[in-house]
Design a protein around this motif. Structure first.
Motif, PDB file in Angstrom:
ATOM      1  N   TYR A  67       0.865  -1.174   0.000  1.00 14.81           N
ATOM      2  CA  TYR A  67       0.000   0.000   0.000  1.00 14.81           C
ATOM      3  C   TYR A  67       0.899   1.221   0.000  1.00 14.81           C
ATOM      4  CZ  TYR A  67      -4.432  -2.260   0.991  1.00 14.81           C
ATOM      5  OH  TYR A  67      -5.570  -2.991   0.889  1.00 14.81           O
ATOM      6  N   GLU A  96      -0.656 -12.308  10.183  1.00 17.53           N
ATOM      7  CA  GLU A  96      -1.062 -11.144   9.383  1.00 17.53           C
ATOM      8  C   GLU A  96      -2.177 -10.393  10.116  1.00 17.53           C
ATOM      9  OE1 GLU A  96      -0.568  -8.879   7.486  1.00 17.53           O
ATOM     10  OE2 GLU A  96      -1.018  -9.324   5.402  1.00 17.53           O
ATOM     11  N   ASP A  97      -2.208  -9.091   9.957  1.00 15.35           N
ATOM     12  CA  ASP A  97      -3.281  -8.315  10.592  1.00 15.35           C
ATOM     13  C   ASP A  97      -4.612  -8.519   9.871  1.00 15.35           C
ATOM     14  OD1 ASP A  97      -2.443  -6.933   8.295  1.00 15.35           O
ATOM     15  OD2 ASP A  97      -2.253  -4.989   9.279  1.00 15.35           O
ATOM     16  N   ILE A  98      -4.585  -8.374   8.541  1.00 16.92           N
ATOM     17  CA  ILE A  98      -5.840  -8.435   7.789  1.00 16.92           C
ATOM     18  C   ILE A  98      -5.556  -8.929   6.374  1.00 16.92           C
ATOM     19  CG2 ILE A  98      -5.683  -5.977   7.173  1.00 16.92           C
ATOM     20  CD1 ILE A  98      -8.762  -5.852   7.372  1.00 16.92           C
ATOM     21  N   ASP A 100      -6.971  -8.738   2.721  1.00 15.05           N
ATOM     22  CA  ASP A 100      -7.896  -7.934   1.941  1.00 15.05           C
ATOM     23  C   ASP A 100      -7.965  -8.540   0.537  1.00 15.05           C
ATOM     24  OD1 ASP A 100      -9.515  -5.748   1.299  1.00 15.05           O
ATOM     25  OD2 ASP A 100      -7.830  -4.455   0.859  1.00 15.05           O
ATOM     26  N   THR A 101      -7.176  -8.047  -0.406  1.00 14.95           N
ATOM     27  CA  THR A 101      -7.170  -8.651  -1.742  1.00 14.95           C
ATOM     28  C   THR A 101      -6.411  -9.979  -1.755  1.00 14.95           C
ATOM     29  OG1 THR A 101      -5.127  -7.523  -2.370  1.00 14.95           O
ATOM     30  CG2 THR A 101      -7.192  -6.379  -2.845  1.00 14.95           C
ATOM     31  N   GLY A 102      -5.490 -10.130  -0.812  1.00 21.12           N
ATOM     32  CA  GLY A 102      -4.666 -11.344  -0.778  1.00 21.12           C
ATOM     33  C   GLY A 102      -3.391 -11.216  -1.592  1.00 21.12           C
ATOM     34  N   VAL A 103      -3.189 -10.066  -2.233  1.00 22.40           N
ATOM     35  CA  VAL A 103      -2.026  -9.878  -3.111  1.00 22.40           C
ATOM     36  C   VAL A 103      -0.717  -9.942  -2.306  1.00 22.40           C
ATOM     37  CG1 VAL A 103      -0.829  -8.218  -4.612  1.00 22.40           C
ATOM     38  CG2 VAL A 103      -3.285  -8.606  -4.883  1.00 22.40           C
ATOM     39  N   SER A 104      -0.670  -9.235  -1.176  1.00 19.30           N
ATOM     40  CA  SER A 104       0.580  -9.214  -0.386  1.00 19.30           C
ATOM     41  C   SER A 104       0.915 -10.605   0.116  1.00 19.30           C
ATOM     42  CB  SER A 104       0.497  -8.295   0.835  1.00 19.30           C
ATOM     43  OG  SER A 104      -0.409  -7.272   0.679  1.00 19.30           O
ATOM     44  N   LYS A 128     -11.298 -10.011   5.090  1.00 21.87           N
ATOM     45  CA  LYS A 128     -12.350  -9.385   4.275  1.00 21.87           C
ATOM     46  C   LYS A 128     -12.521 -10.253   3.029  1.00 21.87           C
ATOM     47  CE  LYS A 128     -10.646  -4.816   4.635  1.00 21.87           C
ATOM     48  NZ  LYS A 128     -10.619  -3.398   4.223  1.00 21.87           N
ATOM     49  N   PHE A 149     -13.097  -0.113   5.758  1.00 17.15           N
ATOM     50  CA  PHE A 149     -11.711   0.153   6.143  1.00 17.15           C
ATOM     51  C   PHE A 149     -11.616   0.294   7.655  1.00 17.15           C
ATOM     52  CE2 PHE A 149      -7.630   2.177   6.526  1.00 17.15           C
ATOM     53  CZ  PHE A 149      -6.895   1.514   5.565  1.00 17.15           C
ATOM     54  N   VAL A 150     -10.774  -0.534   8.253  1.00 14.50           N
ATOM     55  CA  VAL A 150     -10.663  -0.543   9.710  1.00 14.50           C
ATOM     56  C   VAL A 150      -9.278  -0.109  10.168  1.00 14.50           C
ATOM     57  CG1 VAL A 150     -12.480  -2.249  10.153  1.00 14.50           C
ATOM     58  CG2 VAL A 150     -10.165  -3.032   9.644  1.00 14.50           C
TER      59      VAL A 150
HETATM   60  P1  IMP Z   1      -3.877  -7.154   0.552  1.00 13.23           P
HETATM   61  O1  IMP Z   1      -2.608  -7.397  -0.172  1.00 13.23           O
HETATM   62  O2  IMP Z   1      -4.863  -6.373  -0.264  1.00 13.23           O
HETATM   63  O3  IMP Z   1      -4.514  -8.422   1.133  1.00 13.23           O
HETATM   64  O4  IMP Z   1      -3.542  -6.150   1.717  1.00 13.23           O
HETATM   65  C1  IMP Z   1      -3.170  -6.561   2.949  1.00 13.23           C
HETATM   66  C2  IMP Z   1      -2.584  -5.408   3.725  1.00 13.23           C
HETATM   67  O5  IMP Z   1      -3.237  -4.172   3.438  1.00 13.23           O
HETATM   68  C3  IMP Z   1      -2.799  -5.648   5.200  1.00 13.23           C
HETATM   69  O6  IMP Z   1      -1.739  -6.356   5.763  1.00 13.23           O
HETATM   70  C4  IMP Z   1      -2.935  -4.237   5.739  1.00 13.23           C
HETATM   71  O7  IMP Z   1      -1.673  -3.715   6.051  1.00 13.23           O
HETATM   72  C5  IMP Z   1      -3.528  -3.446   4.608  1.00 13.23           C
HETATM   73  N1  IMP Z   1      -5.001  -3.324   4.748  1.00 13.23           N
HETATM   74  C6  IMP Z   1      -5.972  -3.962   4.063  1.00 13.23           C
HETATM   75  N2  IMP Z   1      -7.199  -3.622   4.488  1.00 13.23           N
HETATM   76  C7  IMP Z   1      -7.005  -2.737   5.490  1.00 13.23           C
HETATM   77  C8  IMP Z   1      -7.910  -2.024   6.365  1.00 13.23           C
HETATM   78  O8  IMP Z   1      -9.139  -2.137   6.329  1.00 13.23           O
HETATM   79  N3  IMP Z   1      -7.312  -1.214   7.279  1.00 13.23           N
HETATM   80  C9  IMP Z   1      -5.958  -1.049   7.383  1.00 13.23           C
HETATM   81  N4  IMP Z   1      -5.086  -1.707   6.588  1.00 13.23           N
HETATM   82  C10 IMP Z   1      -5.608  -2.544   5.652  1.00 13.23           C
END
Ligand code: IMP
Ligand code: MG
Length: 172
Positions: A67, A96-98, A100-104, A128, A149-150
């Motif tokens: 991000y 992992e904290d959260i 979201d898309t799962g890309v990371s 999510k 968004f949290v």
């Molecule tokens: P992903 O690659 O889209 O799954 O993003 C995962 C990362 O994005 C998480 O480890 C968080 O650091 C950040 N992220 C995703 N959703 C949120 C949110 O709702 N609040 C804060 N950070 C988020």
């Protein structure tokens, strides 16, 4: 600063982490488990989770950035800090904290699998599932939440709010 609304209280987080810690201790017979926390968002979760697992654990950190500023992923993932430990032959639990898309996470798991751990699983405090672009599955999930968004309990918006005790929705 924007206003926040409590979604999951500190007490609910504590109880759920207690359950997850006991579950993990039952599931893993070999010791120690290597807990790898993804910086920075998972630091608080790691600290409570590690104490909730009544077994030997080893702890390491890895940094990835996907991000930029703001609330949506850039889609590009970079390793910003590597592990100190080797994980070959070890049982690894990525914290992992959260998701979201799962890309990371899919990128990170790909990187870690090349180092030949014996097993690699994921625990995410929050999930999510509606937002998923990559098929990553956490074996352990604290709470499934809707697409919002949290912040708080380690999670940030532009590096703020990480120190909130509760998980909150950022209203605007
Ligand atoms: P992903 O690659 O889209 O799954 O993003 C995962 C990362 O994005 C998480 O480890 C968080 O650091 C950040 N992220 C995703 N959703 C949120 C949110 O709702 N609040 C804060 N950070 C988020
Ligand atoms: Mg973040």
């Amino acid at each position: 600063m924007a206003t926040t609304r409590v979604l999951i209280t500190a007490g609910e987080i504590e109880r759920r982490i207690g359950e997850l810690g006991r579950q993990i201790a039952e599931d893993y017979s070999k010791e120690p488990i290597i807990l790898i926390a993804i910086l920075k968002g998972a630091f608080m979760f790691l600290s409570d989770l590690a104490r909730a697992i009544p077994k030997p654990v080893r702890i390491d950190f890895i940094g990835i950035s996907s991000y930029g500023k703001g609330k949506t992923s850039s889609g590009e993932v970079r390793l910003t800090k590597d592990l100190d430990m080797t994980i070959e032959g070890a049982d690894v639990l990525v914290v992992e904290d959260i998701i979201d898309t799962g890309v990371s996470l899919s990128y990170l798991i790909h990187v870690l699998e090349q180092r030949r751990p014996r097993s690699i699983q994921v625990i995410a405090l929050l999930d999510k599932p509606e937002r998923r672009l990559r098929p990553v599955q956490a074996v352990y999930v604290g709470f499934k939440i809707a697409d919002q968004f949290v912040v708080g309990y380690g999670l940030d918006f532009d590096e703020e709010y990480r120190n909130l005790k509760d998980i909150c929705v950022l209203e605007s």
